[in-house]
Design a protein around this motif. Structure first.
Motif, PDB file in Angstrom:
ATOM      1  N   THR A 230       0.815  -1.217   0.000  1.00 53.20           N
ATOM      2  CA  THR A 230       0.000   0.000   0.000  1.00 53.20           C
ATOM      3  C   THR A 230       0.849   1.267   0.000  1.00 53.20           C
ATOM      4  OG1 THR A 230      -1.578  -1.276   1.316  1.00 53.20           O
ATOM      5  CG2 THR A 230      -2.010   1.073   1.086  1.00 53.20           C
ATOM      6  N   THR A 284      -8.152  -3.486  -2.841  1.00 53.07           N
ATOM      7  CA  THR A 284      -8.163  -2.237  -2.075  1.00 53.07           C
ATOM      8  C   THR A 284      -6.834  -1.961  -1.390  1.00 53.07           C
ATOM      9  OG1 THR A 284      -9.108  -3.358  -0.136  1.00 53.07           O
ATOM     10  CG2 THR A 284     -10.651  -2.381  -1.682  1.00 53.07           C
ATOM     11  N   GLN A 286      -4.171  -1.721  -2.711  1.00 49.76           N
ATOM     12  CA  GLN A 286      -3.349  -0.919  -3.617  1.00 49.76           C
ATOM     13  C   GLN A 286      -3.538   0.581  -3.400  1.00 49.76           C
ATOM     14  OE1 GLN A 286      -1.382  -2.879  -5.440  1.00 49.76           O
ATOM     15  NE2 GLN A 286      -2.490  -4.702  -4.738  1.00 49.76           N
ATOM     16  N   ASN A 287      -4.546   0.950  -2.585  1.00 55.16           N
ATOM     17  CA  ASN A 287      -4.853   2.360  -2.355  1.00 55.16           C
ATOM     18  C   ASN A 287      -4.930   2.627  -0.855  1.00 55.16           C
ATOM     19  OD1 ASN A 287      -7.263   4.437  -1.797  1.00 55.16           O
ATOM     20  ND2 ASN A 287      -6.224   5.030  -3.699  1.00 55.16           N
ATOM     21  N   LYS A 288      -4.328   3.721  -0.391  1.00 54.66           N
ATOM     22  CA  LYS A 288      -4.236   3.979   1.040  1.00 54.66           C
ATOM     23  C   LYS A 288      -5.605   4.169   1.697  1.00 54.66           C
ATOM     24  CE  LYS A 288       0.437   5.934   1.178  1.00 54.66           C
ATOM     25  NZ  LYS A 288       1.273   7.114   1.516  1.00 54.66           N
TER      26      LYS A 288
END
Length: 394
Positions: A230, A284, A286-288
């Motif tokens: 992330t 998810t 992959q995104n903070k």
């Protein structure tokens, strides 16, 4: 809600803190005893095994003692275990202290759940159980971060002495607030063991292992997943754990409230939703922002299953619930260990840190399948009783 539930929640807070705070203090403990971090990790494994083994042993030993007196003895054992850990001059003795404290864990939650359920009206049993488990969830939200901070600042031994003091407060609460409920007549060890021959009891425990295990397949490897996939910093992981803790608290309260109204539909909804969220976590992560939201949902949905799972065991083992309730606490820890092991296998196979989320989703789907089987058995038993009644009328 009776004040006795507050005493049980305080005890649960202390137990939850001592169980998880060691994770954040492993480097300090390892350095103090001059052992490697993996060796210090035995303090985590030893505790989990202590819960799994200690729950049935301590419950069986307590069959001749009133539940209030057994809770007092267990809190006393918890205090002794943490004092031993805090003052241990060598690593082996600290490990023994951890196991001693763990022996109190499973039986306290198991017997405490039975007591909590008996303190309220039948339609409020799951809510009472969730009130006790709130102590465990708040421990992860407040106790563990504070205990880690204190241990890193003033020394890990101070943390364990504070936890022992919490145990003393919990013991005092049990003494002063928990009523001495008379033991049910005619319930002996033979009755307690007999409930494990009931398919519904075994199904409920299997749901506990697989359903709750799904949460820990992902959460065990949260730190490396968030930092390597992330893009969060190491320091940010602590804040993500607080978000997970907030989800735990909310989910536990919601699970307790709605399980009293519709237990099996609640399980279907939470297990199904949890499986979907875990499966999506691979994306998810992959995104903070999406990852933080997912972590909150995993905590909320995972702990929304705890009161209904515990109540399901109590309902199915209603004739002799104490041992079954304690063993089911061990089942939660077995699920944690199994899921962490399976998640580690797929990561070690080179599938990446997010592959553990897929393992969690599969475990949770398996628990949902067992819940559907259990509900079908309920329906069949109900139809059989209806047929028997019709035959007797004729």
């Amino acid at each position: 809600m009776p004040l006795a539930l507050l005493a049980l929640a305080i005890g649960a807070f202390g137990i939850g803190t001592t169980e998880f705070v060691i994770v954040g203090l492993l480097p300090e403990v390892a350095a103090d005893f001059a052992v490697s971090v993996p060796t210090a990790g035995l303090l985590v494994t030893g505790y989990a095994l202590g819960v799994l083994i200690g729950a049935p042993i301590m419950t069986v030993l307590g069959t001749k003692v009133s539940r209030k007196h057994m809770l007092m003895l267990l809190m006393g054992l918890f205090v002794i275990g943490n004092i031993v850990s805090a003052t241990a001059p060598f690593f082996g003795l600290m490990l023994i202290g951890r196991v001693v404290a763990a022996f109190a864990h499973g039986a306290f939650f198991g017997i405490g759940a039975v007591v909590a359920a008996e303190l309220v009206a039948p339609q409020k049993k799951a809510a009472a159980i969730s009130m006790m488990f709130t102590g465990l969830t708040v421990a992860n939200l407040i106790g563990v971060p504070l205990g880690t901070f204190v241990g890193q600042s003033a020394g890990w031994r101070v943390t364990f002495l504070i936890v022992a003091a919490l145990g003393v407060v919990g013991l005092a609460g049990v003494v002063l607030l928990v009523p001495n409920i008379p033991k049910r007549e005619g319930v002996h060890l033979r009755n307690e063991l007999a409930v494990f021959g009931d398919a519904q009891v075994l199904l409920a425990m299997a749901m506990t292992v697989l359903g709750f295990g799904g949460v820990f397949a992902a959460i065990t490897y949260l730190a490396p997943m968030m930092t390597h996939v992330t893009g969060y910093t190491d320091a940010a992981v602590s804040y993500l754990l607080v978000i997970f803790g907030l989800g735990m608290v909310l989910g536990n309260l919601i699970g307790g409230r709605y399980a009293d109204r519709a237990l099996m539909p609640m399980l279907f909804a939470t297990l199904g939703s949890l499986a979907v969220v875990l499966a999506l976590f691979t994306l998810t992560a992959q995104n903070k922002v999406a990852a933080a939201v997912t972590i909150f949902l995993i905590g909320a949905l995972g702990f929304a299953t705890v009161p209904p799972l515990q109540k399901r065991v109590l309902d199915q083992a209603s004739g002799a619930p104490t041992l079954a309730s304690a063993v089911n606490i061990g089942a939660f820890n077995l699920g944690n260990a199994l899921a962490a092991w399976l998640g580690g296998l797929v990561i070690a196979a080179g599938l990446g840190y997010t592959s553990a989320n897929g393992v969690g989703a599969i475990l949770t789907i398996s628990a949902l399948f067992l819940a559907l089987v259990s509900a079908a058995l309920d329906k069949r038993r109900g139809q059989r009783r209806g047929t028997d009644r019709a035959g007797s009328v004729d």
